[in-house]
Each structure stands twice: as C-alpha cells, then as structure tokens.
Design an enzyme around this catalytic site. Structure first.
Site, short mmCIF file in Angstrom:
data_model
loop_
_atom_site.label_atom_id
_atom_site.label_comp_id
_atom_site.label_asym_id
_atom_site.label_seq_id
_atom_site.Cartn_x
_atom_site.Cartn_y
_atom_site.Cartn_z
N LYS A 184 0.84 -1.20 0.00
CA LYS A 184 0.00 0.00 0.00
C LYS A 184 0.88 1.26 0.00
O LYS A 184 2.09 1.17 0.19
CB LYS A 184 -0.97 -0.03 1.19
C1 LIG Z 1 -5.66 -3.95 0.86
C2 LIG Z 1 -7.13 -3.75 0.87
C3 LIG Z 1 -7.91 -4.04 2.00
C4 LIG Z 1 -7.42 -4.83 3.18
O1 LIG Z 1 -6.33 -4.37 3.81
P1 LIG Z 1 -5.36 -5.37 4.64
O2 LIG Z 1 -4.49 -4.44 5.37
O3 LIG Z 1 -4.65 -6.22 3.63
O4 LIG Z 1 -6.22 -6.18 5.54
C5 LIG Z 1 -9.24 -3.69 1.98
N1 LIG Z 1 -9.80 -3.12 0.92
C6 LIG Z 1 -9.10 -2.85 -0.20
C7 LIG Z 1 -9.79 -2.20 -1.34
C8 LIG Z 1 -7.75 -3.17 -0.26
O5 LIG Z 1 -7.05 -2.92 -1.38
#
Ligand SMILES: *Cc1c(COP(=O)(O)O)cnc(C)c1O
EC number: 2.6.1.102
Length: 378
Positions: A184
C-alpha cells in the site's frame, strides 16, 4: 518466480530501521508505547481529520468501523463488486448481508445508479472503495446516503492521498479506513487506520478495538470487543513512513505520467482521472481492447521479467458470494481486460520506458502477425 520489475515493493528508505530499533531497545514492542499515539496524531493532522485510530490491518479497520456503526444481522450494505475481497468479508463478519453494485466505465468506481436501484428497507450503509487510487463521486454518494438515511464507509485502502473536489478521501463519509499492508502507499508491514470527524463513532471504534474494556473500571468489559490493536513496532515504521509520504505520492504521480507518455499511441487505455479528483495512482492500470489479448500480453511481459497482475476478479464471481439473478456487466468486462503494471515508488524513468517498450513491441508484433491474415481474407 522473482521478477526484476515486481508489481510492488515497499519503499523503506527513511528512518524505519532506527525507529524500530528504538522500540526494541526500549522493550515497548507491544501495543503500548509512544509511536502508536505519534503515528495516529501525525496521520490525523496530515489527512486533516479529527480522529485517527490505529488497528492491526485494513480488513479489521473495515470490520470495526461497521461494528461501531451498529451494522449487524438483518442489515444490508452496498459494496462495489470490483474490489479486493476484504471489503465484502468485513461486512459478512458483522452478520450483515453484502449487496453488490456494478462499476461505472470511465473511472471504475461504484455505479451510483445501480446502487440506488439496490436500496431496500434493510439497507443501512454504503461502502465506497476508492479503487486503485481514483476517487468515487462522493457528492453523488453523499446525496444518495442523505436521501435514504444511510451511513457511508470509505474503504481508502488504495487511496491514501487521494482527494475529491479538494477533500481528502476518508474524511467525507462517516468513517474512513486505510490499510498499511506491504504494497500500500505507506506500509507498517501489516496495519490499518480508522478515521472519523465524528467523536461518537471514533469513541466506539476505540472501545471495540481494545476488547470492549470499560473506561471507568479496569478489567471490566461492557461489550464483546476485539483485539485489533497495532503494535508499537508497526507504528514506529508508520511514523518513519509518514516522513516520506509527500515524496511517495509525488513519485506515484510521476510514474503515472511516465507511463502515460510511454504508452501514447499504444492500443491500451490507461485508468482515467476524473477531473474532480486528485488521483494518487496507487496502481497504474491499463485496459486492453480485447479480453482475449490480456493474458498473452501478460505472458509476454513476464518473459521480460515484468510482473503484472489482472484487475481484481469481481467479488460476486467467488463461490461464497455468488449472487444469482444479478449481473455486473461493467465490472466483469473491466476485470477481463485490466492489468496492473509495476507501480512501486522506486521505479525510474528508464524502468518505465523499458516496460512501455515491451508493451509497444507486443502490439507491433501482433500487427505484423495478424495483418497478412486479414489481407488474405479480403
Ligand atoms: C488492501 C485492501 C484491503 C485490506 O487491507 P489489509 O491491510 O490487507 O487487511 C481492503 N480493501 C481494499 C480495497 C484493499 O485494497
């Protein structure tokens, strides 16, 4: 397989190591310690929101946000089907039902007309997902929510730094949720954040994420809460990442611009930017014209050590979410034709030129293979 150009890799070129070492030396490695509060404060002021609360990942950020709004069995929550599975799973964890919404063609966000058609007397909330760094049309979402008295949850896991008409996403609806997974925009390894300008909602999130412990009486619990706390170690990484956040976002814009230039004249469509938004380009994504070309192009790029990813499979296609009788033609089509390209912040101009060169070559070869055949048919 190890690719020379992965789709993503985290950018840890700041004080991450020093701050983590400080945690270790201080022995404050669990979920108490100075970095947790520091990360929350820095994040809240950078984003421009009243409250920011760390959690252990983005999925539980969504779950605890929904729980804080009182969403539960018997309720329905609208969710775009073109998203990462966690958006839908978080709704299911509460016992509520997920009602999928198709996407709009230009920017790949939730289709507001389809959302309105799917509202019933049980609909309690609408979860928007600002997909791949683009923003959903929040004026339309907020108007719809007002008309039908719905809560708005913003899944901003892919949209840190994204703005809609100048306002940061995550601060427009009732509650916003971020992820700090390794791929991210900023990362803490695993981690997440819940933000809100509503103190009542933020207080409930705070209460539920820490085992529902009563404020006035130690070791007394007045709700069935969760352990969704972030560790001080992760928060230390987060504090270091916040020092680079503006640079990281600037790099992403630059990378998107290099791709735009490099792909000019190539028969692919880059994910467009809605002029009402600031698109933070978590991922640079393209659509090929014919779904049948998608995997051949990906295979060709793989041979050049360029990793790519298909766009998300719409969640309604997964067996446990199958929605008989509903159709999602736009999300299905985007998903069949879409590719995420390498989008990590350390990409250089030459790297992007190399990747674009291979995409260009693929289409040039297709043309020389296909055209003689077409001529013979005439
Ligand atoms: C990455 C992601 C999540 C979940 O996040 P995690 O930290 O991996 O649990 C939720 N929604 C979207 C759209 C994502 O891209």
């Amino acid at each position: 397989m190890n690719f020379k150009y992965p789709v993503y890799s985290p950018y840890l070129n700041g004080r991450e190591k020093a701050l983590v070492l400080d945690c270790l030396e201080s022995t404050w490695i669990s979920s108490k310690g100075k970095y947790v509060g520091q990360f929350e404060d820095t994040f809240a002021s950078w984003l421009g929101v009243q409250r920011a609360l760390t959690v252990s990942n983005g999925t539980v950020a969504l779950h605890v946000a929904l729980a804080a709004l009182g969403i539960g069995p018997g309720d329905e929550v609208l969710v775009p089907t073109l998203t990462y599975i966690a958006s839908a799973n978080a709704v299911k964890y509460t016992g509520a039902e997920v009602v999928f919404v198709d996407s709009e063609r230009d920017y790949w966000q939730l289709d507001i007309e389809d959302a309105e058609r799917k509202i019933t007397s049980k609909t309690k909330a609408i979860m928007v997902v600002h997909l791949y760094g683009q923003a959903t049309d929040m004026d339309a979402v907020m108007a719809l929510a007002k008309k039908h008295s719905l809560y708005v949850i913003e899944d901003c896991a892919e949209a840190l730094g994204t703005r809609y008409r100048g306002r940061p996403v995550g601060t427009i609806g009732d509650v916003g949720c971020f992820s700090f997974f390794g791929n991210k925009t900023i990362t803490t390894g695993e981690g997440g954040m819940v933000v809100s300008n509503n103190h009542e909602i933020a207080d409930k999130v705070m209460h539920l994420k820490g085992q529902g412990v009563c404020r006035e009486r130690e070791y007394w619990h007045d709700a069935i809460g969760f352990n969704y706390r972030m560790t001080n170690l992760c928060a230390a990484i987060g504090c270091a990442q916040m020092e680079s956040i503006d640079d990281l976002i600037a790099k992403k814009l630059q990378i998107a611009q290099w791709y735009r230039e490099g792909l000019a004249g190539v028969p692919v469509h880059m994910h467009q930017t809605n002029p009402d938004t600031f698109h933070s380009f978590w991922m640079v994504s393209i659509l090929v014209e014919e779904a049948s070309e998608r995997d051949a192009l990906r295979a060709e790029l793989g041979l050049a050590s360029i990793e790519t990813r298909p766009l998300f499979y719409p969640v309604h296609q997964m067996e446990m979410y199958s929605s008989p009788g509903s159709s999602f033609p736009v999300a299905d089509d985007l998903s069949r034709r879409g590719i995420n390209l390498p989008s990590y912040p350390a990409l250089s101009r030459d790297d992007v030129a190399y990747i674009c060169g291979h995409i260009r070559d693929y289409f040039a070869e297709q043309k020389t293979v296909l055209e003689p055949q077409m001529e013979s048919k005439l």
